[in-house]
Write an enzyme that holds these catalytic residues in place. Structure first.
Site, PDB file in Angstrom:
ATOM      1  N   ASP A 168     -43.318 -32.348  17.548  1.00 48.55           N
ATOM      2  CA  ASP A 168     -44.096 -31.117  17.761  1.00 48.55           C
ATOM      3  C   ASP A 168     -45.386 -31.337  18.003  1.00 48.55           C
ATOM      4  O   ASP A 168     -46.363 -31.800  17.285  1.00 48.55           O
ATOM      5  CB  ASP A 168     -44.031 -30.330  16.230  1.00 48.55           C
ATOM      6  CG  ASP A 168     -44.316 -28.790  16.432  1.00 48.55           C
ATOM      7  OD1 ASP A 168     -44.907 -28.500  17.486  1.00 48.55           O
ATOM      8  OD2 ASP A 168     -44.459 -28.170  15.249  1.00 48.55           O
ATOM      9  N   GLU A 187     -40.993 -29.979  20.561  1.00 49.78           N
ATOM     10  CA  GLU A 187     -41.346 -28.375  20.201  1.00 49.78           C
ATOM     11  C   GLU A 187     -42.820 -28.171  20.879  1.00 49.78           C
ATOM     12  O   GLU A 187     -43.613 -28.946  20.785  1.00 49.78           O
ATOM     13  CB  GLU A 187     -41.297 -28.323  18.757  1.00 49.78           C
ATOM     14  CG  GLU A 187     -41.576 -26.907  18.432  1.00 49.78           C
ATOM     15  CD  GLU A 187     -41.498 -26.809  16.638  1.00 49.78           C
ATOM     16  OE1 GLU A 187     -41.200 -27.784  16.250  1.00 49.78           O
ATOM     17  OE2 GLU A 187     -41.503 -25.753  16.232  1.00 49.78           O
ATOM     18  N   SER A 243     -41.199 -31.627   8.112  1.00 49.24           N
ATOM     19  CA  SER A 243     -42.381 -31.973   8.865  1.00 49.24           C
ATOM     20  C   SER A 243     -43.315 -32.810   8.599  1.00 49.24           C
ATOM     21  O   SER A 243     -43.971 -32.573   7.319  1.00 49.24           O
ATOM     22  CB  SER A 243     -42.875 -30.532   9.120  1.00 49.24           C
ATOM     23  OG  SER A 243     -43.869 -30.620  10.141  1.00 49.24           O
TER      24      SER A 243
END
Ligand code: NPG
Length: 367
Positions: A186, A211, A132
């Site tokens: 995300d 996301e 991430s």
């Protein structure tokens, strides 16, 4: 038999600041629960942050809930399963429950001499590792950081996005690293459904998913957004239980689910969500909350279940920490090994635990 519950507090620096749409972390405040038995003890890591900005839960509140409401429910015969049933009247507080549950599970599986992976039904010995990437100051830094992670072997990249820092990031990473890399974004709830047209531009980049684009309570908004864009919508913050997972899928608010044990009240609930999704052919992946080795080990066991068909946010320890609390998890050919010894398979290193404080000890009633 459970003899006592201990709370351990400490902190650990991150190797680099981690910026999301809700804030920047440079270190993690840590809370571990240790379930002390006759022969062994079990460890659980609390994933709540210092501030209530990812969800309404935060670390000090978990200390209070665990100490005041959850620990008094325990007795010498308690198991993870009986604890979760007994704790049902306590609303929400998923991260607190998950921490206690994880410690009890680790203890009982050590007593039973089986690994968490085996207990949960894992069918893999290693899992593909995704990374991430926090929001960077500029596109050059983003390209440099993504390039470094790809060189380390990460098989999937997730870019944190927020309004004003989104389409361009994805375009740049695709341009630089090609169409082959597995890429997803995300938003941590940073958009509204009014941004649907804007987010539709992401469809051009063949993303695995977007996301949690909208606020956690806005399931109707996600339904609408999912109808308007082709990029699969994945939910994270909105999914707090088996019931919310089922509801979101029935409503078509999402077509992928990020399972985080801490967010759903523990590994037992996480497994139920996995089973539901597997039965419906809905892909799931294991999220991360910057866990140290204790939480990372348990997440690896979960991510080894058959329904976890997308690479998760389980990176090597070195992605976040100069030195992990446990022996470090390392990435090898894009994968991380699933611990296969008893319980979660790891324990805190004594020299690392020496920097922690045991802040509370609760003797458990004999029944
Ligand atoms: O690799 O552990 C990890 C972190 C992955 O991006 C990640 N986590 O929103 O999913 C998230 C985010 C997060 C981090 C959320 C910390 C809350 C706290």
């Amino acid at each position: 038999m459970l003899r006592a519950i201990e709370l351990w507090r400490g902190g650990i620096a991150l190797v680099s600041p981690f910026r999301t749409s809700f804030g920047t972390d440079t270190s993690r405040d840590l809370l571990y629960v240790r379930a002390v038995g006759d022969e062994h003890s079990g460890w659980g890591e609390c994933v709540a942050g210092t501030e209530p900005n990812y969800s309404s839960e935060y670390l000090e509140n978990c200390v209070e809930v665990i100490s005041r409401f959850l620990v008094p429910m325990l007795c010498a015969d308690s198991t993870a399963q009986s604890f979760i049933a007994d704790a049902a009247p306590i609303r929400g507080n998923y991260m607190s429950k998950a921490t206690v549950e994880a410690a009890l599970l680790d203890l009982q599986l050590r007593d039973q001499k089986i690994s968490l992976a085996k207990f949960l039904g894992a069918n893999k010995t290693k899992v593909p590792s995704g990374v991430s990437v926090g929001i960077q100051n500029n596109l050059n830094n983003l390209v440099r950081v993504v390039g470094e992670y790809l060189a380390q072997g990460y098989v999937r990249v997730k870019l944190k996005i927020e309004p004003g820092s989104d389409i361009e990031l994805v375009r740049t990473v695709r341009k630089e690293f090609g169409d082959e890399i597995l890429l997803q974004v995300d938003a941590n709830a940073a958009y509204t459904v009014a941004d649907a047209k804007h987010l539709k531009q992401l469809d051009a980049f063949n993303l695995l998913l977007i996301e949690q684009p909208l606020p956690e309570d806005d399931l109707a908004g996600h339904v609408e957004l999912a109808r308007q864009i082709n990029t699969p919508v994945c939910l994270d913050e909105s999914i707090t239980s088996l019931d919310t997972a089922r509801g979101a899928l029935d409503l078509k608010a999402c077509s992928v689910i990020n399972i985080k044990p801490g967010r759903v009240g523990g590994y037992l609930e996480a497994k139920k969500i996995h089973d539901l999704c597997l039965s419906r052919g809905v892909p799931v992946w294991c999220g991360g909350m910057l866990e140290t080795g204790i939480g990372r080990a348990a997440n690896l066991a979960l991510a080894a279940l058959p329904g976890f068909t997308l690479p998760g946010d389980i990176s090597a320890s070195a992605r976040y920490f100069a030195r992990d609390i446990t022996p470090p998890f390392v990435i090898e050919s894009g994968h991380i090994e699933v611990p296969n010894t008893v319980g979660i398979g790891v324990e805190p290193l004594p020299e690392m635990l020496a920097n922690f404080k045991r802040t509370a000890v609760f003797e458990v009633a004999k029944n």
